[in-house]
Design an enzyme around this catalytic site. Structure first.
Site, PDB file in Angstrom:
ATOM      1  CG  ASP A  25      -2.119  -0.784   1.173  1.00  0.00           C
ATOM      2  OD1 ASP A  25      -2.316  -1.448   0.142  1.00  0.00           O
ATOM      3  OD2 ASP A  25      -2.909  -0.754   2.144  1.00  0.00           O
ATOM      4  CE  LYS A  82      -6.951  -1.172  -0.323  1.00  0.00           C
ATOM      5  NZ  LYS A  82      -6.943  -2.621  -0.369  1.00  0.00           N
ATOM      6  N   GLY A 154      -5.395  -3.055   8.691  1.00  0.00           N
ATOM      7  CA  GLY A 154      -5.088  -1.952   9.593  1.00  0.00           C
ATOM      8  C   GLY A 154      -4.970  -2.360  11.048  1.00  0.00           C
ATOM      9  N   GLY A 215      -3.115  -7.569   8.058  1.00  0.00           N
ATOM     10  CA  GLY A 215      -2.514  -7.816   9.361  1.00  0.00           C
ATOM     11  C   GLY A 215      -1.032  -8.140   9.333  1.00  0.00           C
ATOM     12  N   GLY A 236      -0.442  -3.700   3.938  1.00  0.00           N
ATOM     13  CA  GLY A 236      -1.101  -2.404   3.928  1.00  0.00           C
ATOM     14  C   GLY A 236      -0.370  -1.432   4.832  1.00  0.00           C
ATOM     15  CB  SER A 237      -1.275  -0.137   8.139  1.00  0.00           C
ATOM     16  OG  SER A 237      -2.600  -0.093   7.650  1.00  0.00           O
TER      17      SER A 237
END
Lengths: 295, 191
Positions: A25, A82, A154, A215, A236-237
């Site tokens: 991301d 997205k 997240g 995750g 992602g994060s």
């Protein structure tokens, strides 16, 4: 649907090329450059990473076009973006923008609580999330060219990603030992098309690549989901919410390739800074979960 | 029987291993220098060339791969062809510099330009058309004297024989047609 259909094969072809890699991301061109330099196989262009969406709340939509364009102009690797679940028009905009893959994602606020996008009607490939085999097969029936287990985006907590990949793999194994006459009842139970259940019965896997998301925060997390059967990893994060995105991005790329070599994962885990802060899923309210969006 | 290694850093290495199995050969995944030393030939698969370059440099595979290619057959498809080329464009990037050719990355455009073509007039066994899957594919812009063009698409070379080595800008591993893999196996067995 016909799995030998040319358009579908071209879509799945790109998913095949992303196997064994890390899709990261990114929210701007600078992050995209860090991701590409670290060895990302693709980037996901979005406005806020899931951890920030969770924190700030409000409606999460398709990213600003200017942002996606800026990222596309500054990377040579595939760029994904997205759209909201069921938001056909956002998906068409992203296709017109010529992104390489669309993620019809539960991380954004759903636009339709009943229907997902009919992905067969598009030339651009789609990836969709799932928590179990039935959900995966429904998305494939709609035309998804790649599946990713959802995990809990997240959260920085791998427990949901593990639950989902284990569930999908276990349900596929169970189908392989059924008799042919049992497949119709299984299709009914899974709420999935018979022909896809038959495909899993015959091949023991999905007809499209099966990746993991939601995750992953450490190299060992990436190695774990690979060991459990994920063919590539979405982060992602986990990278840009850590204290040292460059080092962590490289480390997760290394651990994803050498997931079955503990010494390589050890080496990748050395000298990392702080991981992103994590959330205990058990202490979260059901309404805060992103994974329950879509069906 | 000789063993064909498939570089398994990232990309569609499993598809190649499957294609070699269908062609009657033994394939092994290669991620380390030790594994590289144990194989008789190597395939560099499709995937992201930038990712593979990074992983090669992280694990000191760059020089061993060059040394391998100096002695043994190597087959590159798509990203693999990019990594073997002497010169890479769009953008310029490092490569193993094994073959005298110039290649341009993503030369057809983004994913929406990915396509399947049916190639005629190729130099493979039989007259059956060759189904070629192009995924964000590169285009070979120049082939040196050591290369023999075996198939073209819109006039551009897409399958080139470099004696010991072979490159394709498309993905024979994503089809059921084994002719390209068998051609490479003949190079391997001939040594």
């Amino acid at each position: 649907m016909n799995y030998l259909d040319e358009t579908f094969r071209v879509k799945v072809g790109l998913a095949e090329m992303l196997k064994g890699g890390v899709i990261m991301d990114v929210t701007d061109a600078r992050q995209a450059e860090i991701a590409e330099k670290a060895g990302a196989s693709a980037v996901m262009a979005l406005e806020r990473v899931p951890a920030d969406i969770r924190k700030e709340g409000g409606v999460a939509r398709m990213a600003a076009i200017r942002k996606i364009r800026e990222i596309m102009a500054n990377t040579s690797i595939p760029v994904m973006a997205k759209c909201r679940i069921g938001h056909i028009a956002e998906a068409r905009v992203l296709e017109a923008l010529e992104v390489d893959f669309i993620d019809e994602s539960e991380v954004l606020t759903p636009a339709d609580e009943e229907h997902h996008v009919d992905k067969r009607a598009f030339r651009v490939p789609f990836v969709c999330g799932c928590r179990n085999l039935g959900e995966a097969l429904r998305r494939i029936a709609e035309g998804a060219a790649m599946i990713r287990t959802k995990g809990e985006a997240g959260s920085g907590n791998i427990v949901e990603a593990v639950r989902h990949i284990r569930t999908v793999v276990r349900e596929m194994k169970q189908i392989t030992v059924l008799g042919r006459e049992e497949l119709m009842a299984e299709a009914k139970r899974l709420q999935a098309p018979l022909e896809l259940v038959e495909y899993v019965h015959e091949h023991g896997k999905l007809p499209v690549p099966n990746f993991s998301a939601g995750g992953v925060a450490t190299p060992a997390d990436a190695a774990l989901v690979r060991q459990l059967g994920a063919e590539a990893v979405f982060v992602g994060s986990g990278i840009f919410k850590s204290s040292d995105p460059e080092t962590r991005a490289k480390a997760i790329v290394k651990a994803t390739t050498h997931f079955d070599d503990p010494k390589a994962v050890l080496e990748a885990s050395e000298e990392l800074g702080e991981a992103m802060p994590g959330l205990d899923i058990r202490q979260m309210d059901e309404s805060q979960l992103l994974q329950t969006r879509g069906w | 029987m000789k063993t064909v290694g498939v570089l398994a850093l990232q990309g569609d290495f499993e598809a190649h291993a499957g294609a070699f199995a269908r062609a009657g050969a033994r394939a092994a995944e290669v991620r380390t220098v030790e594994q590289l030393e144990a194989v008789d030939a190597l395939v560099i698969p499709g995937g992201e060339s930038t990712t593979m370059l990074k992983l090669m440099s992280y694990y000191g595979l760059f020089e061993p791969l060059k040394a391998f290619a100096a002695a043994k057959p190597v087959f590159g498809t798509c990203a693999g062809a990019i990594l073997l080329a002497g010169e890479v464009l769009n953008p310029p990037q490092a490569s193993l510099n094994v073959l005298d050719m110039t290649i341009e990355r993503n030369a057809y455009g983004r994913q929406l330009a990915s396509h399947v073509a049916r190639l005629r007039g190729h130099a493979l066994d039989g007259d059956a058309e060759l189904e070629a899957v192009f995924i964000r594919a590169p285009i070979i812009r120049r082939v040196g004297d050591s290369g023999k063009i075996l198939a073209t698409h819109n006039g551009d070379p897409v399958l080139v024989d470099f004696g010991r080595h072979l490159v394709a800008t498309f993905h024979p591993e994503l089809t059921q047609d084994s002719r390209v893999h068998k051609l490479f196996l003949r190079k391997v067995e001939a040594r």
